[in-house]
Design an enzyme around this catalytic site. Structure first.
Site, PDB file in Angstrom:
ATOM      1  N   TYR A  51       0.794  -0.695   0.106  1.00 54.53           N
ATOM      2  CA  TYR A  51      -0.418   0.320  -0.048  1.00 54.53           C
ATOM      3  C   TYR A  51       0.601   1.156   0.278  1.00 54.53           C
ATOM      4  CZ  TYR A  51      -3.825  -3.000   1.617  1.00 54.53           C
ATOM      5  OH  TYR A  51      -4.668  -4.882   2.000  1.00 54.53           O
ATOM      6  N   PRO A 198     -16.678  -6.472   3.811  1.00 56.82           N
ATOM      7  CA  PRO A 198     -18.405  -6.453   3.952  1.00 56.82           C
ATOM      8  C   PRO A 198     -19.379  -5.227   3.148  1.00 56.82           C
ATOM      9  CG  PRO A 198     -17.405  -5.541   5.521  1.00 56.82           C
ATOM     10  CD  PRO A 198     -16.076  -5.740   4.465  1.00 56.82           C
ATOM     11  N   ALA A 200     -18.568  -5.000   0.362  1.00 53.33           N
ATOM     12  CA  ALA A 200     -19.200  -4.480  -0.858  1.00 53.33           C
ATOM     13  C   ALA A 200     -19.416  -3.515  -1.702  1.00 53.33           C
ATOM     14  CB  ALA A 200     -20.743  -4.994  -1.678  1.00 53.33           C
ATOM     15  N   LYS A 201     -18.465  -2.741  -1.595  1.00 53.63           N
ATOM     16  CA  LYS A 201     -18.032  -1.514  -2.228  1.00 53.63           C
ATOM     17  C   LYS A 201     -18.621  -0.398  -1.828  1.00 53.63           C
ATOM     18  CE  LYS A 201     -15.015  -3.637  -6.053  1.00 53.63           C
ATOM     19  NZ  LYS A 201     -14.321  -3.547  -7.221  1.00 53.63           N
ATOM     20  N   LEU A 203     -21.792  -0.869  -1.811  1.00 54.22           N
ATOM     21  CA  LEU A 203     -23.373  -1.021  -2.268  1.00 54.22           C
ATOM     22  C   LEU A 203     -24.504  -1.439  -1.301  1.00 54.22           C
ATOM     23  CD1 LEU A 203     -23.003  -3.425  -4.713  1.00 54.22           C
ATOM     24  CD2 LEU A 203     -24.001  -0.888  -5.401  1.00 54.22           C
ATOM     25  N   LEU A 204     -23.764  -1.578  -0.059  1.00 53.19           N
ATOM     26  CA  LEU A 204     -24.595  -1.761   0.955  1.00 53.19           C
ATOM     27  C   LEU A 204     -24.413  -1.002   1.919  1.00 53.19           C
ATOM     28  CD1 LEU A 204     -22.901  -5.951   1.751  1.00 53.19           C
ATOM     29  CD2 LEU A 204     -25.502  -5.202   0.529  1.00 53.19           C
ATOM     30  N   LYS A 207     -25.731   4.469   0.268  1.00 50.99           N
ATOM     31  CA  LYS A 207     -25.680   4.791  -0.407  1.00 50.99           C
ATOM     32  C   LYS A 207     -25.944   4.234  -1.442  1.00 50.99           C
ATOM     33  CE  LYS A 207     -22.109   8.358   0.308  1.00 50.99           C
ATOM     34  NZ  LYS A 207     -20.431   8.752   0.124  1.00 50.99           N
TER      35      LYS A 207
END
Length: 302
Positions: A51, A198, A200-201, A203-204, A207
């Protein structure tokens, strides 16, 4: 903040850790997020030598130095930047691991790493050599425990057979339930899952579709997500979506911690509130399982 035991180790990690990859390189902002994590009771911090060309490790080490004995630092090894730092190559050799660990220790400003993880892996790797290097580092006191970060089933299976690893970091969420296929094996071996991704980018999160694109997500088309995400929120009235998402992952005892990233203090605190909320009931879990797919890995060859 509740803690869970990581594998057979003596590490009792907070149910939510801080995935440090998204901290960025502005040290003042990263420091605020790390301090907020400490204030919330987070004791597990996950970084990698890859990183930001090692800068991430430097920031993590500097900000945790004063509380080193109260926290667990996890980092990863196996990828090597080229001289131009525009690409990297895979190197799980014992020689590289034993050299890289000393570089990570220097950047982290610590004498030991609590959890050292192989950052990937292929079925053609010399796993015996990799495991021997990890075991040597344990004996020498450079690391306390080791694990792997992988979503490749056959690599995971091979490590469970040939090593005494304590953890497997893998992508796991309501939209990516593939790890459930391997939970019985890991539970039998007393190996913990560290769940990355957890949410999902995003999605959960609240937003939802703002984070979606026309390609969808894994097995879900965009239209399926458009139909599903509001249901995941509405069917469990009174819960925010990130609450539902994180509590679903934590409902599995094989999961030691969820490790979402956080690019702001607000985001971090929202995730901590979700983890500290009430556990999902069996009825709620049944609803979620009925709404979502039991994804399968396409192949067990790699």
């Amino acid at each position: 903040m509740k803690n869970r035991r990581l594998g057979n180790s003596e590490l009792f990690v907070s149910e939510i850790g801080l995935g440090c990859m998204s901290l960025g390189t502005v040290e003042s902002q990263a420091s605020e997020i790390i301090q907020a994590a400490l204030d919330e009771g987070i004791n597990y911090f996950d970084t990698a030598d890859l990183y930001n060309f090692g800068v991430n490790e430097e920031i993590v080490g500097k900000n945790l130095k004063s509380v080193r004995e109260q926290v667990y630092i996890a980092t990863k090894v196996g990828n090597r930047w080229n001289e131009n730092k525009d690409s990297w190559s895979w190197d799980p050799s014992g020689t590289h691991i034993k050299t890289a660990v000393k570089d990570s220790l220097k950047r982290l400003e610590t004498d030991y790493i609590d959890l050292y993880q192989l950052h990937g892996g292929t079925i053609s790797d010399n796993i015996e050599e990799t495991v021997e290097a990890f075991e040597d580092l344990k004996k020498e006191g450079y690391i306390r425990y080791y694990g792997i970060s992988s979503i490749r089933p056959n690599v995971i299976k091979k490590f469970t057979e040939k090593s005494d690893l304590d953890s497997v970091m893998m992508q796991y969420s309501l939209l990516d339930r593939r790890p459930e296929e391997w939970m019985p094996l890991l539970e039998n071996k007393q190996i913990s899952i560290i769940a990355r991704g957890p949410l999902a980018k995003g999605l959960l999160s609240e937003k939802m579709l703002e984070k979606a694109n026309e390609d969808g997500y894994l097995d879900y088309s965009y239209q399926e997500l458009k139909d599903l995400l509001p249901q995941l929120k509405d069917k469990l009235s009174g819960r925010k979506l990130n609450d539902t998402a994180l509590q679903f992952v934590l409902s599995h005892q094989s999961v030691a911690a969820v490790v979402p990233g956080a690019s702001s203090v607000q985001q971090l605190r929202e995730n901590c509130r979700a983890v500290n909320s009430s556990s999902l009931t069996e009825a709620e879990l049944d609803v979620l399982k009925q709404l979502t797919k039991v994804n399968k890995y396409e192949s067990h060859r790699d």
